[in-house]
Design an enzyme around this catalytic site. Structure first.
Site, mmCIF file in Angstrom:
data_model
loop_
_atom_site.group_PDB
_atom_site.id
_atom_site.type_symbol
_atom_site.label_atom_id
_atom_site.label_comp_id
_atom_site.label_asym_id
_atom_site.label_seq_id
_atom_site.Cartn_x
_atom_site.Cartn_y
_atom_site.Cartn_z
ATOM 1 N N ALA A 18 0.834 -1.200 0.000
ATOM 2 C CA ALA A 18 0.000 0.000 0.000
ATOM 3 C C ALA A 18 0.871 1.253 0.000
ATOM 4 O O ALA A 18 1.982 1.267 0.530
ATOM 5 C CB ALA A 18 -0.910 -0.006 1.214
ATOM 6 N N GLY B 17 0.898 -5.584 0.727
ATOM 7 C CA GLY B 17 -0.058 -5.724 -0.361
ATOM 8 C C GLY B 17 0.557 -6.213 -1.653
ATOM 9 O O GLY B 17 -0.119 -6.825 -2.478
ATOM 10 N N GLU C 241 0.541 -9.821 -1.318
ATOM 11 C CA GLU C 241 -0.847 -10.273 -1.406
ATOM 12 C C GLU C 241 -1.324 -10.337 -2.850
ATOM 13 O O GLU C 241 -2.105 -11.229 -3.208
ATOM 14 C CB GLU C 241 -1.740 -9.363 -0.572
ATOM 15 C CG GLU C 241 -1.530 -9.564 0.926
ATOM 16 C CD GLU C 241 -2.298 -8.578 1.774
ATOM 17 O OE1 GLU C 241 -3.073 -9.030 2.638
ATOM 18 O OE2 GLU C 241 -2.126 -7.358 1.585
ATOM 19 N N GLU D 146 2.679 -6.086 7.901
ATOM 20 C CA GLU D 146 1.667 -5.117 8.311
ATOM 21 C C GLU D 146 1.603 -4.877 9.817
ATOM 22 O O GLU D 146 1.363 -3.747 10.265
ATOM 23 C CB GLU D 146 0.285 -5.546 7.794
ATOM 24 C CG GLU D 146 0.051 -5.278 6.312
ATOM 25 C CD GLU D 146 0.550 -6.396 5.411
ATOM 26 O OE1 GLU D 146 0.217 -6.388 4.222
ATOM 27 O OE2 GLU D 146 1.271 -7.299 5.910
#
Length: 264
Positions: free
Chosen positions: A72, A117, A120, A140
């Site tokens: 992110a 992310g 992910e 995270e």
């Protein structure tokens, strides 16, 4: 190999290599950090690819020489009010679910950092091909949040609950050789993008109807008991048993020639 290119916003490009589509993350100044705009572009590209019956395999790659995706965009997140963060959440989720729900087989090409992310997005793919530069992880909890792009669900399904817990709770980064050993990536090759495209080409030689049905059966059957899973498989089998691809595949086998898949 024929190739065409289509841009989705400023940061995402889709390249076509015959029946293989390459969804390219192209935000080099930010090491492909996923901003709101980039998330929208990823989702839009996935919508277009999902509707394109000519695409048999999708490869997720990066233009950056040091990163697949660092997750992110925390600089953008830092500027958000709580209300803005809440409003942005569906946009962010749509990028990850867009990749996860692509109906054809998907291969991530991980070169360099794939963190948070970014990892992910790779986990949302069916297969992960990496090279020696790869560094993966879900850090995270080290910044006060949790993996929110599917990581808490996809990583345990890939490597088991205890191993996923250790990786999420410690927030540690894992380099290429250990990542392969732990099953965080599936293949370790000299060059991730080349290896992923080669694997995708091998997959794309097979029936597009069969590939999509096989993916659907495996995805829907995951987590079900065996009896229920076999019913999912039977439904997927019935969806292909009377297809043009099945007729062509059997004919080509008997005639000792390469199939010309109708894709229906």
């Amino acid at each position: 190999m024929s190739e065409s290119e289509q841009r989705f916003g400023e940061f995402v490009v889709v390249r076509r290599h015959e029946h293989v589509a390459e969804l390219v993350l192209d935000r080099p100044k930010a090491m492909n950090a996923v901003s709101t705009e980039m998330a929208r572009s990823i989702a839009a590209a996935c919508d277009a690819l999902g509707a394109d019956r000519d695409v048999r395999v999708t490869v997720l790659s990066s233009t950056h020489d040091r990163a697949f995706c660092v997750g992110a965009d925390l600089k953008e997140r830092n500027s958000f009010s709580d209300a803005e963060l809440v409003r942005q959440r569906p946009t962010a989720r749509a990028a990850y679910t867009g990749v996860l729900e692509l109906p054809m087989p998907t291969v991530a090409a991980v070169h360099g950092f794939a963190l948070g992310g970014g990892f992910e997005l790779a986990l949302a793919c069916d297969l992960i091909v990496a090279d020696g530069t790869a560094v993966v992880g879900l850090p995270e909890v080290s910044v006060g949040v949790i993996p929110g792009g599917g990581g808490t669900q996809l990583l345990p399904r890939r490597v088991g609950a205890a191993r996923a817990a250790e990786l999420v709770y410690t927030a540690r980064r894992v380099e290429a050789a250990e990542a392969r050993e732990l099953g965080l990536v599936d293949q370790l090759v000299d060059d991730a993008r080349t290896g992923a495209l080669e694997l995708a080409a091998r997959i794309a030689a097979n029936s597009p109807v069969g590939l999509r049905a096989a993916k659907r059966a495996m995805r829907l059957g995951q987590g079900l008991d065996l009896r229920a899973g076999l019913e999912v498989e039977d439904a997927a089998w019935r969806s292909v048993a009377f297809s043009g691809d099945r007729a062509e595949g059997v004919a080509a086998f008997n005639e000792k020639r390469k199939p010309q898949w109708p894709g229906e």
